[in-house]
Scaffold this active site. Structure first.
Site, PDB file in Angstrom:
ATOM      1  N   ASN A   1      -5.291  -9.335  -7.465  1.00 20.45           N
ATOM      2  CA  ASN A   1      -5.087  -9.982  -6.876  1.00 20.45           C
ATOM      3  C   ASN A   1      -6.192 -11.063  -6.071  1.00 20.45           C
ATOM      4  OD1 ASN A   1      -6.003  -7.453  -6.688  1.00 20.45           O
ATOM      5  ND2 ASN A   1      -6.736  -7.451  -4.981  1.00 20.45           N
TER       6      ASN A   1
ATOM      7  N   HIS B   1       5.166  -9.416   2.793  1.00 20.92           N
ATOM      8  CA  HIS B   1       4.232 -11.076   3.246  1.00 20.92           C
ATOM      9  C   HIS B   1       3.794 -11.553   2.181  1.00 20.92           C
ATOM     10  CE1 HIS B   1      -0.023  -9.478   3.139  1.00 20.92           C
ATOM     11  NE2 HIS B   1       1.187  -8.155   2.751  1.00 20.92           N
TER      12      HIS B   1
ATOM     13  N   THR C   1      12.629   5.880  11.782  1.00 17.72           N
ATOM     14  CA  THR C   1      14.007   4.806  10.826  1.00 17.72           C
ATOM     15  C   THR C   1      13.903   3.634  10.833  1.00 17.72           C
ATOM     16  OG1 THR C   1      14.083   5.632  13.822  1.00 17.72           O
ATOM     17  CG2 THR C   1      14.818   3.844  13.002  1.00 17.72           C
TER      18      THR C   1
ATOM     19  N   GLN D   1       1.545  -9.117  -6.465  1.00 17.01           N
ATOM     20  CA  GLN D   1       1.746 -10.963  -6.449  1.00 17.01           C
ATOM     21  C   GLN D   1       2.248 -11.472  -7.804  1.00 17.01           C
ATOM     22  OE1 GLN D   1      -0.661 -12.590  -4.811  1.00 17.01           O
ATOM     23  NE2 GLN D   1      -1.786 -10.550  -3.353  1.00 17.01           N
TER      24      GLN D   1
ATOM     25  N   CYS E   1      -7.950  -7.059   1.244  1.00 16.83           N
ATOM     26  CA  CYS E   1      -8.599  -5.437   1.464  1.00 16.83           C
ATOM     27  C   CYS E   1      -9.425  -5.107   1.379  1.00 16.83           C
ATOM     28  CB  CYS E   1      -7.449  -4.183   0.852  1.00 16.83           C
ATOM     29  SG  CYS E   1      -5.771  -5.100   1.263  1.00 16.83           S
TER      30      CYS E   1
ATOM     31  N   THR F   1       0.750  -1.385   0.019  1.00 19.21           N
ATOM     32  CA  THR F   1       0.359  -0.038  -0.049  1.00 19.21           C
ATOM     33  C   THR F   1       0.785   1.000  -0.154  1.00 19.21           C
ATOM     34  OG1 THR F   1      -2.110  -1.331   1.372  1.00 19.21           O
ATOM     35  CG2 THR F   1      -1.561   1.186   0.860  1.00 19.21           C
TER      36      THR F   1
ATOM     37  N   SER G   1       5.739  -6.577  -1.694  1.00 26.23           N
ATOM     38  CA  SER G   1       5.288  -6.807  -0.566  1.00 26.23           C
ATOM     39  C   SER G   1       6.324  -8.108   0.103  1.00 26.23           C
ATOM     40  CB  SER G   1       3.957  -6.659  -0.295  1.00 26.23           C
ATOM     41  OG  SER G   1       3.524  -6.395   1.330  1.00 26.23           O
TER      42      SER G   1
END
Length: 380
Positions: A149, A200, A236, A178, A323, A70, A198
């Protein structure tokens, strides 16, 4: 348990979790600090960036670490709007983008930008002719999802890249969340300016991702503060998450050649089994889709009813994007592909990882052969 919801998220690999724990415990310094702990953290961050750059065959300074898909999509799209507002205010995208891009474009429209939304055919793919006709002198960015997706439909990214060689004023962003490993992209050879990934989605940890920013491109930052990530992403750095992501990416890439052949077999087996069940419509085209995602509709059965019935058997699948899965309206993606409201409201998504097996597909099909006729009697 049979987990067939890998497009929503994947289970982190044990080696990845152990890497995250070790870095969190032993290298917890802030990379911006000048003492030894800070410098050690910075060394690890640099090594992870180089490892990912080498795997992607790009330059280390072209990797910007983010919190995930995102943020990456928002940074590429809004960042282009901020940095190139004097060049123009027109964007091109498609009707089948992930919400992370689609909702971003809706927001840009509210701010006065113009967006052209390309339609798709019954297989979920855009037309190159439509794309080229939509390009204007004030077009500053084309943004397309690589692998959808919900349905697994693959957009012709290489062909779009070739078209854009004739339009140097237009930047090109690809949502590759994806597609990573399952449908590889050669960033070094293609005319792609920005690319989102991404962690994950390939057995890394949630909250980490990257945006490829081809050298020479400018973006306006979403977050202001420190000078981290080439001043594009203040804050950070998540060193443990980034190092774990680099490890996950490498491990998955090592499996991808054999793994994708395996996924193709699983996909064919599942689709063949689904097509003989009464009232089942497969919404994923076999030839023009990724090997790990299958979408199907079942009569007038509400998808949550079928999902809960499978959950009782410890089989986990999903509907639409994770989502958007709690929204009751028909799938925007399936409507764009030409499905009617009932079909688009009953879509089920099954998505594999390299860890899944043919035996699991057999079990799921066996349950579906029993569950669907029973549900049809009630919900018909």
């Amino acid at each position: 348990m049979i987990y067939f919801d890998n497009s929503a998220t994947t289970r982190p690999l044990d080696e990845v979790i152990q890497t995250y724990i070790k870095v969190s415990k032993d290298f917890f310094g802030n990379p911006s600090s000048l003492h030894t702990l800070g410098m050690e953290a910075q060394v690890l961050l640099d090594k992870a960036r180089k490892m990912l750059a080498d795997q992607l065959q790009v330059k280390t300074k072209e990797i910007v670490f983010t919190s995930g898909g995102t943020e990456g999509n928002n940074l590429a799209i809004k960042g282009t709007a901020f940095a190139r507002k004097n060049r123009g205010g027109h964007f091109i995208t498609s009707m089948v983008e992930h919400a992370a891009s689609y909702e971003t474009f809706l927001e840009l429209e509210r701010q006065g930008y113009e967006v052209t939304y390309l339609g798709v055919d019954n297989n979920g793919q855009i037309s190159l002719d439509d794309l080229e006709k939509a390009i204007r002198p004030d077009t500053i960015l084309i943004s397309l999802i690589h692998v959808n997706n919900e349905t697994g439909a693959i957009q012709p990214i290489e062909a779009v890249s070739n078209v854009l060689k004739h339009y140097p004023h237009v930047r090109f962003h690809v949502d590759h969340v994806q597609g990573a490993h399952k449908v590889p992209l050669n960033l070094a050879k293609l005319r792609i300016d920005f690319c989102t990934m991404s962690a994950h989605k390939f057995h890394g940890l949630k909250g980490t991702g990257l945006l490829y920013v081809k050298e020479g491109n400018r973006l306006g930052p979403l977050l202001h503060g420190g000078e981290q990530e080439l001043k594009l992403r203040a804050g950070t750095e998540n060193v443990a998450g980034v190092v774990a992501m680099a490890k996950a990416y490498r491990l998955e890439k090592e499996k991808s050649s054999v793994g994708n052949q395996k996924l193709t077999k699983l996909k064919e087996k599942l689709i063949n089994g689904l097509e003989v069940i009464d009232k089942v419509r497969v919404n994923t085209d076999v030839e023009s889709s990724a090997p790990h995602i299958i979408n199907f509709s079942v009569g007038h059965i509400k998808p949550e009813v079928l999902i809960q019935a499978l959950s009782k058997e410890k089989i986990y699948v999903s509907t639409k994007s994770a989502c958007s899965s709690k929204l009751s309206e028909p799938s925007r993606i399936l409507v764009a592909q030409g499905l009617d409201e009932n079909e688009a409201s009953s879509g089920i998504r099954i998505s594999f990882s390299y860890e899944n097996t043919e035996a699991e597909v057999d079990i799921v099909l066996s349950h579906l052969h029993k569950i669907i006729p029973d549900l049809l009697k009630v919900h018909g």
